[in-house]
Design an enzyme around this catalytic site. Structure first.
Site, PDB file in Angstrom:
ATOM      1  N   VAL A   1      -7.003 -14.417  29.384  1.00 44.44           N
ATOM      2  CA  VAL A   1      -5.951 -15.281  28.844  1.00 44.44           C
ATOM      3  C   VAL A   1      -4.577 -14.605  28.887  1.00 44.44           C
ATOM      4  O   VAL A   1      -3.572 -15.263  29.197  1.00 44.44           O
ATOM      5  CB  VAL A   1      -6.318 -15.787  27.418  1.00 44.44           C
ATOM      6  CG1 VAL A   1      -6.600 -14.656  26.471  1.00 44.44           C
ATOM      7  CG2 VAL A   1      -5.235 -16.664  26.824  1.00 44.44           C
TER       8      VAL A   1
ATOM      9  N   CYS B   1       0.824  -1.194   0.000  1.00 43.65           N
ATOM     10  CA  CYS B   1       0.000   0.000   0.000  1.00 43.65           C
ATOM     11  C   CYS B   1       0.875   1.268   0.000  1.00 43.65           C
ATOM     12  O   CYS B   1       1.555   1.523  -0.979  1.00 43.65           O
ATOM     13  CB  CYS B   1      -0.991  -0.060   1.166  1.00 43.65           C
ATOM     14  SG  CYS B   1      -2.352   1.084   0.984  1.00 43.65           S
TER      15      CYS B   1
ATOM     16  N   HIS C   1      -3.746  -5.352   0.682  1.00 40.84           N
ATOM     17  CA  HIS C   1      -3.144  -5.820   1.939  1.00 40.84           C
ATOM     18  C   HIS C   1      -3.159  -7.354   2.025  1.00 40.84           C
ATOM     19  O   HIS C   1      -4.187  -7.941   2.377  1.00 40.84           O
ATOM     20  CB  HIS C   1      -3.905  -5.231   3.135  1.00 40.84           C
ATOM     21  CG  HIS C   1      -3.671  -3.773   3.315  1.00 40.84           C
ATOM     22  ND1 HIS C   1      -2.654  -3.268   4.086  1.00 40.84           N
ATOM     23  CD2 HIS C   1      -4.291  -2.704   2.777  1.00 40.84           C
ATOM     24  CE1 HIS C   1      -2.670  -1.947   4.039  1.00 40.84           C
ATOM     25  NE2 HIS C   1      -3.661  -1.583   3.242  1.00 40.84           N
TER      26      HIS C   1
ATOM     27  N   GLU D   1      -1.908  -9.133   4.251  1.00 41.46           N
ATOM     28  CA  GLU D   1      -1.899  -9.586   5.643  1.00 41.46           C
ATOM     29  C   GLU D   1      -3.301  -9.682   6.249  1.00 41.46           C
ATOM     30  O   GLU D   1      -3.480 -10.267   7.309  1.00 41.46           O
ATOM     31  CB  GLU D   1      -1.028  -8.638   6.491  1.00 41.46           C
ATOM     32  CG  GLU D   1      -1.568  -7.214   6.695  1.00 41.46           C
ATOM     33  CD  GLU D   1      -1.275  -6.252   5.545  1.00 41.46           C
ATOM     34  OE1 GLU D   1      -1.024  -6.724   4.431  1.00 41.46           O
ATOM     35  OE2 GLU D   1      -1.337  -5.030   5.783  1.00 41.46           O
TER      36      GLU D   1
END
Ligand code: XMP
Length: 525
Positions: free
Chosen positions: A237, A91, A177, A179
């Site tokens: 967590v 990008c 993108h 990802e």
């Protein structure tokens, strides 16, 4: 550990840390640095590849971040671009490469792309080997490369040029993108990039646990320091896993401090105590760490009670949270405060690179009287779950859905967070959670949010007019909380939830919220 093979230059995109996460999933560690720190690092390190992230800047904007000087991308007389490292610009990263190497970047209205888009790839190019020719990708850009630099070829198109490559495939750029999960074959593209870069697998969770233990020990023992460590635990967590990582190496020096803020869900405090006890009393830990539980519910409600604005609530919450922890630090003679802050919390608080601030997380950016440690700061929720599994923590912890630190205070929206209102959402949350459990729907949902909305409306109960509250029910599906999809409940479950919630005398309406993130966020504020 091996040297870092991939450097990610963080130009401030919301997704930069997601790139690191996907590379780890593909077995490769990476380092994320803001552009200003890159040259210094490159003086002493030789990565195999460099990824340039997206950004909210335009290359034409004043103050737009630059290409680091030591990247060593050079334009030769023959118009051949040569690069010391294998480069991938994503990008803004691609736009910056094009702009600096003599191409043209503009903002043509017709080429703006936000959200899903279809690109046509040159699948003969090694970056796209094995990827479908026409594939769905996630794009989010106003600027576009409208003219390639000399020596570059277009290797993908959508509305315009969607990817570029120089002749020897060393300098690559993609406009979309890879990802983001919505880029259907993005993982394959990044895998191809790792192969082009000749990266070897060098990441695994067990190594990471040892790395975190070593990092923390090095800090807390420096100069022969023997001070204790206070760790904020919430029962979630992140902090529970961090306590399981630190307890074996810190033993009695570790004080796990939990606060009852008055904003916890039904039964949460007793669950927290039971879970922490099971973690801290594992037989393999020779020297047992300490658990301290503080009841501060009155203090929190008294101070936040009348607040309506979301950021103001967080500010007040942070203030009391910090005050209590400072008291505990003093009491337990601690030289350090550790927290289970994740990469996502840091990005959303606007502290990573130059990302825009979205929400102030209650535990990010606080100034402590002692040194603060965020050993999980580079990790995503799903990675922490992986560590919890490797540590053999019970699935009630490793698979637990997240819950925000400020708790139910964030779930009374547009109305004062009085004791009564908090009690009302607590009850409503339990009602909905029980229904979901009964229908075995928990496994489909990453987080449930039940919120009281500060808009009263008219209803009718037992032939009488009632002017009462509304509740919003929202469940999301996500792997990293950077993006999320609203979950559609089956119709009979929606009816059951509506009917159960409106039994309360003051609830007249129930809304279901399926808005994805973006544009919404997971929580209502
Ligand atoms: P959003 O609403 O930003 O939430 O999409 C992403 C995840 O973060 C949790 N969250 C918080 N956690 N302190 C926290 O510890 C906060 O102030 C906070 N705000 C949001 C949210 O519940 C979701 O899991």
């Amino acid at each position: 550990m091996n040297n870092i093979q991939i450097l990610i230059v963080d130009y401030g995109s919301q997704y930069t840390l997601v790139i690191g996460r996907i590379l780890r999933e593909l077995g490769v560690r990476s380092l994320i640095l803001p552009p200003k720190k890159v040259d210094e690092w490159l003086k002493n390190n030789t990565p195999k590849a460099v990824i340039l992230s997206g950004s909210n800047f335009s290359v034409h904007q004043k103050g737009a971040p630059e290409l680091p000087k030591l990247l060593g991308i050079a334009l030769h007389k023959s118009h051949e671009v040569k690069s010391k490292y294998q480069i991938l610009g994503i990008c803004y990263g691609m736009q910056l490469l094009a702009h600096k190497l003599g191409g043209k970047v503009a903002r043509p209205l017709a080429h703006r792309e936000y959200g899903p888009s279809i690109v046509t790839l040159d699948t003969k190019h090694p970056l796209f080997a094995g990827v479908t020719k026409k594939t769905e990708v996630w794009a989010s850009h106003g600027d576009t490369v409208i003219k390639l630099p000399k020596g570059f070829a277009s290797i993908a198109t959508s509305e315009g040029i969607a990817a570029m490559s120089n002749k020897d495939n060393r300098v690559l750029g993609i406009q979309f993108h890879p990802e983001v999960v919505d880029t259907k074959e993005g993982r394959k593209i990044l895998q191809n990039f790792l192969e082009l870069s000749k990266c070897e697998k060098d990441w695994n969770p067990t190594d990471l646990i040892h790395q975190i233990q070593k990092e923390v020990l090095d800090i807390v023992n420096k100069d022969g320091n023997k001070k204790n460590v206070v760790l904020g635990v919430s029962g979630g967590v992140d902090s529970t896993t961090l306590s399981a990582i630190l307890a074996p190496v810190l033993g009695k020096r570790l004080f796990c401090v939990a606060i009852d803020t008055g904003g916890l869900r039904e039964g949460e405090l007793s669950e927290l105590k039971a879970n922490m006890k099971s973690v801290l009393s594992q037989e393999r830990f020779l020297r047992k760490a300490n658990l301290v539980v503080i009841d501060a519910s009155e203090e929190f409600v008294k101070n936040i009670g009348k607040t309506i604005d979301g950021e103001e609530k967080r500010a007040k919450f942070r203030e009391i949270y910090q005050k209590i922890f400072e008291e505990q630090i003093k009491k337990h003679n601690a030289g350090f405060i550790a927290q289970g802050t994740l990469a996502t919390d840091i990005i959303e608080s606007g502290k990573a690179g130059k990302s825009a601030m979205i929400k102030t997380h209650h535990n990010v950016g606080l100034k402590w009287k002692v040194e603060d440690l965020h050993p999980l700061r580079n990790l995503f929720k799903y990675e922490v779950r992986e560590l919890a599994r490797v540590l053999r923590l019970p699935s009630a912890i490793s698979e637990r859905n997240p819950f925000p630190g400020p708790g139910l205070y964030l779930r009374v929206v547009g109305a004062p967070v009085s004791k009564e209102n908090i009690e009302l959402v607590r009850e409503a949350d339990k009602t909905v959670a029980d229904i979901l459990k009964k229908h075995n729907l928990n496994k489909n949902i990453s987080q449930l949010i039940v919120a009281l909305l500060g808009v009263n409306s008219v209803g009718v109960k037992g032939d009488e007019r009632v002017y009462g509250h509304s509740l919003a029910v929202r469940a999301v599906q996500t792997s990293d909380f950077m993006t999320a999809k609203g979950y559609y409940f089956p119709e009979e479950v929606m009816n059951e939830i509506t009917s159960a919630l409106t039994k309360h005398k003051n609830i007249v309406r129930v809304f279901f919220d399926m808005t994805p993130k973006p544009p919404a966020t997971t929580e209502f504020e």
